[in-house]
Design a protein around this motif. Structure first.
Motif, mmCIF file in Angstrom:
data_model
loop_
_atom_site.group_PDB
_atom_site.id
_atom_site.type_symbol
_atom_site.label_atom_id
_atom_site.label_comp_id
_atom_site.label_asym_id
_atom_site.label_seq_id
_atom_site.Cartn_x
_atom_site.Cartn_y
_atom_site.Cartn_z
ATOM 1 N N GLU A 124 0.902 -1.005 -0.023
ATOM 2 C CA GLU A 124 -0.185 0.227 0.212
ATOM 3 C C GLU A 124 0.897 1.157 -0.031
ATOM 4 O OE1 GLU A 124 -2.470 -0.320 3.614
ATOM 5 O OE2 GLU A 124 -0.882 0.427 4.911
ATOM 6 N N ALA A 125 0.177 2.489 -0.044
ATOM 7 C CA ALA A 125 1.000 3.631 0.025
ATOM 8 C C ALA A 125 0.205 4.587 0.864
ATOM 9 C CB ALA A 125 1.031 4.320 -1.437
ATOM 10 N N LEU A 126 1.066 5.496 1.449
ATOM 11 C CA LEU A 126 0.402 6.653 2.312
ATOM 12 C C LEU A 126 0.608 7.983 1.706
ATOM 13 C CD1 LEU A 126 -0.350 7.589 5.107
ATOM 14 C CD2 LEU A 126 2.120 8.157 5.608
ATOM 15 N N ALA A 127 -0.791 8.559 1.283
ATOM 16 C CA ALA A 127 -0.500 9.746 0.385
ATOM 17 C C ALA A 127 -1.001 10.856 1.098
ATOM 18 C CB ALA A 127 -1.795 9.368 -0.670
ATOM 19 N N PHE A 128 -0.582 12.136 0.674
ATOM 20 C CA PHE A 128 -1.225 13.374 1.412
ATOM 21 C C PHE A 128 -0.949 14.422 0.509
ATOM 22 C CE2 PHE A 128 3.364 13.047 2.259
ATOM 23 C CZ PHE A 128 3.807 14.314 2.002
ATOM 24 N N ASN A 129 -1.727 15.500 0.689
ATOM 25 C CA ASN A 129 -1.540 16.748 -0.099
ATOM 26 C C ASN A 129 -2.174 17.875 0.616
ATOM 27 O OD1 ASN A 129 -4.610 15.959 -0.819
ATOM 28 N ND2 ASN A 129 -4.375 17.952 -1.763
ATOM 29 N N ILE A 130 -1.755 19.131 0.353
ATOM 30 C CA ILE A 130 -2.317 20.324 0.746
ATOM 31 C C ILE A 130 -2.320 21.283 -0.593
ATOM 32 C CG2 ILE A 130 -1.764 22.702 1.663
ATOM 33 C CD1 ILE A 130 -2.628 20.954 3.914
ATOM 34 N N GLY A 131 -3.388 21.689 -0.938
ATOM 35 C CA GLY A 131 -3.552 22.556 -2.208
ATOM 36 C C GLY A 131 -4.112 21.725 -3.077
ATOM 37 N N ASP A 132 -3.964 21.945 -4.594
ATOM 38 C CA ASP A 132 -4.463 21.401 -5.736
ATOM 39 C C ASP A 132 -3.624 20.699 -6.561
ATOM 40 O OD1 ASP A 132 -3.044 23.723 -6.649
ATOM 41 O OD2 ASP A 132 -4.999 24.574 -7.782
ATOM 42 N N ILE A 146 -7.099 10.254 -5.677
ATOM 43 C CA ILE A 146 -6.982 9.929 -4.383
ATOM 44 C C ILE A 146 -6.883 11.199 -3.549
ATOM 45 C CG2 ILE A 146 -5.333 8.765 -2.680
ATOM 46 C CD1 ILE A 146 -4.595 7.279 -5.039
ATOM 47 N N SER A 147 -6.322 12.188 -3.807
ATOM 48 C CA SER A 147 -6.043 13.332 -3.153
ATOM 49 C C SER A 147 -7.374 14.176 -3.047
ATOM 50 C CB SER A 147 -4.761 14.220 -3.669
ATOM 51 O OG SER A 147 -5.093 14.607 -5.072
ATOM 52 N N ILE A 148 -7.558 15.320 -2.265
ATOM 53 C CA ILE A 148 -8.524 16.427 -2.267
ATOM 54 C C ILE A 148 -7.987 17.718 -2.756
ATOM 55 C CG2 ILE A 148 -10.134 17.463 -0.505
ATOM 56 C CD1 ILE A 148 -10.233 14.793 0.949
ATOM 57 N N ASP A 149 -8.709 18.444 -3.546
ATOM 58 C CA ASP A 149 -8.463 19.669 -3.887
ATOM 59 C C ASP A 149 -8.759 20.499 -2.636
ATOM 60 O OD1 ASP A 149 -7.257 18.699 -6.255
ATOM 61 O OD2 ASP A 149 -9.055 19.386 -7.405
ATOM 62 N N HIS A 150 -7.770 21.383 -2.243
ATOM 63 C CA HIS A 150 -8.060 22.442 -1.161
ATOM 64 C C HIS A 150 -7.808 23.786 -2.090
ATOM 65 C CE1 HIS A 150 -5.994 19.556 1.421
ATOM 66 N NE2 HIS A 150 -7.231 19.347 1.838
ATOM 67 N N ALA A 151 -9.247 23.955 -2.912
ATOM 68 C CA ALA A 151 -9.352 25.004 -3.919
ATOM 69 C C ALA A 151 -10.886 25.305 -4.195
ATOM 70 C CB ALA A 151 -8.853 24.708 -5.137
ATOM 71 N N LEU A 152 -10.935 26.273 -4.524
ATOM 72 C CA LEU A 152 -12.188 27.141 -4.981
ATOM 73 C C LEU A 152 -12.222 27.149 -6.435
ATOM 74 C CD1 LEU A 152 -12.649 29.898 -2.406
ATOM 75 C CD2 LEU A 152 -13.686 27.762 -2.290
ATOM 76 N N GLY A 153 -13.305 27.680 -6.899
ATOM 77 C CA GLY A 153 -13.320 27.889 -8.574
ATOM 78 C C GLY A 153 -12.384 28.768 -8.799
ATOM 79 N N GLY A 154 -11.779 28.764 -10.051
ATOM 80 C CA GLY A 154 -10.596 29.623 -10.536
ATOM 81 C C GLY A 154 -9.326 29.533 -9.937
ATOM 82 N N GLY A 155 -9.133 28.301 -9.101
ATOM 83 C CA GLY A 155 -7.995 27.797 -8.765
ATOM 84 C C GLY A 155 -7.593 28.675 -7.426
ATOM 85 N N VAL A 156 -8.673 29.332 -6.849
ATOM 86 C CA VAL A 156 -8.250 29.974 -5.580
ATOM 87 C C VAL A 156 -7.783 28.918 -4.434
ATOM 88 C CG1 VAL A 156 -8.883 31.571 -3.711
ATOM 89 C CG2 VAL A 156 -9.324 32.102 -6.081
ATOM 90 N N LEU A 157 -6.802 28.770 -3.996
ATOM 91 C CA LEU A 157 -6.599 27.838 -2.916
ATOM 92 C C LEU A 157 -7.060 28.079 -1.703
ATOM 93 C CD1 LEU A 157 -2.893 26.804 -3.650
ATOM 94 C CD2 LEU A 157 -4.978 25.898 -4.443
ATOM 95 N N PRO A 169 -3.438 26.987 10.481
ATOM 96 C CA PRO A 169 -3.582 25.805 11.218
ATOM 97 C C PRO A 169 -3.881 24.633 9.665
ATOM 98 C CG PRO A 169 -4.991 27.181 12.352
ATOM 99 C CD PRO A 169 -4.361 27.761 11.330
ATOM 100 N N LEU A 170 -2.917 23.573 9.406
ATOM 101 C CA LEU A 170 -3.258 22.771 8.377
ATOM 102 C C LEU A 170 -4.193 21.765 8.519
ATOM 103 C CD1 LEU A 170 0.556 22.735 7.326
ATOM 104 C CD2 LEU A 170 -1.275 24.384 6.515
ATOM 105 N N ASP A 171 -4.665 21.362 7.570
ATOM 106 C CA ASP A 171 -5.721 20.178 7.504
ATOM 107 C C ASP A 171 -5.503 19.319 6.372
ATOM 108 O OD1 ASP A 171 -7.724 18.513 8.296
ATOM 109 O OD2 ASP A 171 -9.322 19.425 7.581
ATOM 110 N N PRO A 172 -4.474 18.677 6.292
ATOM 111 C CA PRO A 172 -4.024 18.017 4.951
ATOM 112 C C PRO A 172 -4.944 16.799 4.738
ATOM 113 C CG PRO A 172 -2.414 17.315 6.825
ATOM 114 C CD PRO A 172 -3.372 18.475 7.296
ATOM 115 N N PHE A 173 -5.068 16.325 3.385
ATOM 116 C CA PHE A 173 -5.710 14.987 3.282
ATOM 117 C C PHE A 173 -4.512 14.115 3.466
ATOM 118 C CE2 PHE A 173 -5.448 11.541 0.292
ATOM 119 C CZ PHE A 173 -6.583 10.880 0.806
#
Length: 238
Positions: A124-132, A146-157, A169-173
């Motif tokens: 298996e693999a451990l995956a993580f992300n912040i942002g898009d 697998i990851s989650i986009d931390h972004a609104l429309g137009g690419g606003v993170l 505070p960070l809340d990573p996937f």
């Protein structure tokens, strides 16, 4: 799974056709991208091997500084990451370093970066992300993000490392995913995903047993190449 198994990996970053500099960065153990170091291919240990993709932002050269600093901070920690607590602690430490660098040099004010990371753990693999910046798993059944986009429309993170006056505070996937038969993992910046639809990404991963990283970047360039494009393709252990 024995520790001597390896995964075949191809990594490629490209400035694109519009930007004057490449604010993306990717890394695997022993190699980090940079000017004159745009591609890498080889084997990663199936137990403890890792890959990172970062997409920096900020005026002047600040985006390049941000992505490089975060990759440099995370690289020594990657093989030891086991769970969400480890990942969050590592990202918090890296984020603090980024904010310290900003505080020390006003030219870097506002610089920030996304991050997407994968640590191989046998079957298996451990995956993580912040942002898009994204992580996908491809199988013959299709492509899944697998990851989650931390972004609104137009690419606003809605989340990134740095990018603010004070550390937020960070809340990573953070998630675990198993290798699937004939499966592949893809890490990439939005310079790929904003230019190339998932259906085309899936088709290229399906049709190219070798050269998939080049084909994906080529597709982003063919679509206009308006941003830096970075991809890391990881094949199953053997």
């Amino acid at each position: 799974m024995p520790g001597d198994h390896h995964c075949a990996v191809s990594a490629l970053t490209h400035v694109g056709l519009v930007r004057s500099s490449n604010e993306d960065m990717c890394a695997v153990p022993g190699w980090t991208s940079g000017p004159g170091r745009e591609r890498w291919s080889g084997g990663l240990s199936a137990d403890g091997g890792w890959a990172l993709v970062a997409d920096g932002m900020g005026g002047h050269a600040a985006g390049e500084v941000a992505s490089a600093l975060i990759v440099e901070a995370l690289a020594p920690l990657m093989s030891g990451l086991e769970d969400r607590r480890d990942v969050t602690a590592a990202l918090d430490e890296a984020n603090a370093r980024l904010h310290a660098a900003t505080a020390a040099d006003p030219v870097l004010a506002g610089m920030g970066t996304t991050i997407a990371g994968l640590v191989l753990r046998g079957e298996e693999a451990l995956a993580f992300n912040i942002g898009d910046s994204r992580i996908y798993r491809w199988t013959p059944a299709g492509l899944a993000q697998i990851s989650i986009d931390h972004a609104l429309g137009g690419g606003v993170l809605t989340q990134c490392l740095g990018g603010t006056a004070r550390p937020m505070p960070l809340d990573p996937f953070v998630g675990r995913c198993r290798w699937e038969p004939q499966g592949r993992f893809l890490l990439c910046s939005d310079g790929l995903t904003n230019m190339v639809p998932d259906t085309a990404i899936a088709r290229l991963l399906a049709s190219r047993s070798e050269g998939a990283a080049d084909a994906l970047v080529e597709a982003a360039l063919d679509a206009g190449g308006v941003d830096n494009a970075t991809v890391v393709v990881i094949d199953p252990p053997h």
